[in-house]
Design a protein around this motif. Structure first.
Motif, mmCIF file in Angstrom:
data_model
loop_
_atom_site.group_PDB
_atom_site.id
_atom_site.type_symbol
_atom_site.label_atom_id
_atom_site.label_comp_id
_atom_site.label_asym_id
_atom_site.label_seq_id
_atom_site.Cartn_x
_atom_site.Cartn_y
_atom_site.Cartn_z
ATOM 1 N N ASN A 106 0.799 -1.222 0.000
ATOM 2 C CA ASN A 106 0.000 0.000 0.000
ATOM 3 C C ASN A 106 0.836 1.279 0.000
ATOM 4 O OD1 ASN A 106 0.220 -0.899 3.029
ATOM 5 N ND2 ASN A 106 -0.252 1.273 3.160
ATOM 6 N N GLU A 141 -1.760 -4.874 -0.899
ATOM 7 C CA GLU A 141 -1.571 -5.419 0.446
ATOM 8 C C GLU A 141 -1.590 -4.271 1.445
ATOM 9 O OE1 GLU A 141 -0.677 -8.427 2.015
ATOM 10 O OE2 GLU A 141 0.182 -9.730 0.474
ATOM 11 N N LEU A 142 -2.509 -4.344 2.396
ATOM 12 C CA LEU A 142 -2.715 -3.248 3.341
ATOM 13 C C LEU A 142 -1.929 -3.479 4.622
ATOM 14 C CD1 LEU A 142 -6.565 -2.810 2.917
ATOM 15 C CD2 LEU A 142 -4.729 -1.690 1.637
ATOM 16 N N TYR A 143 -0.974 -2.595 4.850
ATOM 17 C CA TYR A 143 -0.226 -2.600 6.094
ATOM 18 C C TYR A 143 -0.444 -1.256 6.789
ATOM 19 C CZ TYR A 143 2.110 -6.886 4.592
ATOM 20 O OH TYR A 143 2.374 -8.174 4.198
ATOM 21 N N TRP A 201 -2.656 2.402 5.792
ATOM 22 C CA TRP A 201 -3.480 2.171 4.602
ATOM 23 C C TRP A 201 -4.802 2.923 4.645
ATOM 24 C CZ3 TRP A 201 -8.376 0.445 5.338
ATOM 25 C CH2 TRP A 201 -8.671 -0.198 6.539
ATOM 26 N N ASP A 202 -5.250 3.332 5.840
ATOM 27 C CA ASP A 202 -6.617 3.817 6.004
ATOM 28 C C ASP A 202 -6.764 5.304 5.648
ATOM 29 O OD1 ASP A 202 -5.025 4.352 8.156
ATOM 30 O OD2 ASP A 202 -6.582 4.073 9.666
ATOM 31 N N ALA A 233 -7.144 5.522 -1.058
ATOM 32 C CA ALA A 233 -7.840 4.308 -1.477
ATOM 33 C C ALA A 233 -8.762 4.593 -2.659
ATOM 34 C CB ALA A 233 -8.620 3.724 -0.309
ATOM 35 N N TRP A 248 -6.945 4.466 -5.857
ATOM 36 C CA TRP A 248 -6.762 3.110 -6.389
ATOM 37 C C TRP A 248 -7.978 2.714 -7.227
ATOM 38 C CZ3 TRP A 248 -5.549 0.950 -0.845
ATOM 39 C CH2 TRP A 248 -4.331 1.481 -0.399
ATOM 40 N N VAL A 285 -8.081 -5.504 -2.654
ATOM 41 C CA VAL A 285 -7.184 -5.223 -1.536
ATOM 42 C C VAL A 285 -7.134 -6.444 -0.625
ATOM 43 C CG1 VAL A 285 -7.562 -2.717 -1.550
ATOM 44 C CG2 VAL A 285 -9.016 -4.175 -0.119
ATOM 45 N N TYR A 329 -6.765 -7.290 3.253
ATOM 46 C CA TYR A 329 -6.730 -6.839 4.649
ATOM 47 C C TYR A 329 -5.848 -7.810 5.409
ATOM 48 C CZ TYR A 329 -8.052 -5.315 9.263
ATOM 49 O OH TYR A 329 -7.996 -4.841 10.556
ATOM 50 N N SER A 370 -13.283 -2.805 9.638
ATOM 51 C CA SER A 370 -12.396 -2.327 8.569
ATOM 52 C C SER A 370 -12.704 -3.021 7.252
ATOM 53 C CB SER A 370 -10.937 -2.572 8.959
ATOM 54 O OG SER A 370 -10.559 -1.787 10.071
ATOM 55 N N LEU A 409 -14.121 -1.202 3.714
ATOM 56 C CA LEU A 409 -13.477 -1.333 2.409
ATOM 57 C C LEU A 409 -14.439 -1.883 1.362
ATOM 58 C CD1 LEU A 409 -10.100 -2.712 3.736
ATOM 59 C CD2 LEU A 409 -10.330 -0.622 2.377
#
Length: 212
Positions: A88, A107-109, A112-113, A118, A121, A129, A131, A151, A155
């Motif tokens: 991300n 890949e959300l690490y 990411w929020d 987002a 993207w 994505v 999570y 979360s 998304l």
């Protein structure tokens, strides 16, 4: 509601180990992943070898691309991958260039929020994505719970196809009942099991039970 798919993440040390597991579970799983650790050690040839023994499955190259998205995407595609991961933190431009070559999963690490990021993207046709709970977080005692569920739902509401990974076990799946998770990704729970085929079947049966 479509049932979630099941993905086996093959973060093995060698391609031979990955192929041994893949042969055992190919009739159960929907997606076969050449894991990051495997690609780092064996290169994209691992993707080609997995494609050869699972020609009718989705093949993911978990490269966690941070730069040179178009180039790496082309390499992954030529190796036989259908999907490839970008981390991300990569720029939207890097992801977009990768998306021109292959279907991208973000890949959300940490960090990411950012909803504006987002949305960028999505604006570039990147709608997958992952999570993620990292193995380091799991080692520190982090467990799946309502925060994760919220979360994932957020998304999905934005328009993403959301896959879930990070120490996933069959008993965790019920947390997401009624939620259109795209794919559940299991690594060591399958490839580290004494009987990988039986372990994969346990996941599949739980998915069928919850999303029947």
């Amino acid at each position: 509601m479509n049932k979630p798919m099941l993905q086996v993440a093959l973060d093995t040390d060698t391609t031979a180990q990955a192929l041994t597991v893949a042969r055992k579970v190919a009739d159960v799983v929907d997606v076969v992943e050449a894991g990051t650790l495997l690609i780092y050690q064996e290169g994209m040839s691992a993707v080609s070898d997995l494609r050869a023994i699972a020609p009718d499955k989705i093949i993911l190259a978990d490269a966690k691309v941070a730069d040179a998205g178009g180039h790496v995407g082309k390499v992954a595609t030529n190796a036989g991958a259908d999907w490839m991961t970008c981390i991300n933190a990569a720029t939207v431009q890097t992801m977009a260039q990768a998306q021109n070559e292959i279907e991208v999963q973000v890949e959300l690490y940490e960090g990411w929020d950012d909803k504006k990021r987002a949305q960028a993207w999505l604006d570039n046709d990147i709608d997958q994505v992952v999570y993620h709970q990292s193995r380091d977080a799991k080692a520190a005692g982090q467990v799946w719970g309502e925060k994760d569920l919220a979360s994932v739902k957020s998304l999905i509401d934005m328009g993403f196809k959301v896959s879930v990974t990070g120490g996933v076990e069959p008993e965790i799946l019920k947390l997401f009942k009624g939620v259109p998770v795209y794919t559940f990704i299991a690594g060591r729970a399958i490839h580290g099991a004494d009987d990988p085929h039986a372990a994969a079947l346990e996941f599949k049966k739980e998915i069928d039970r919850i999303w029947s």
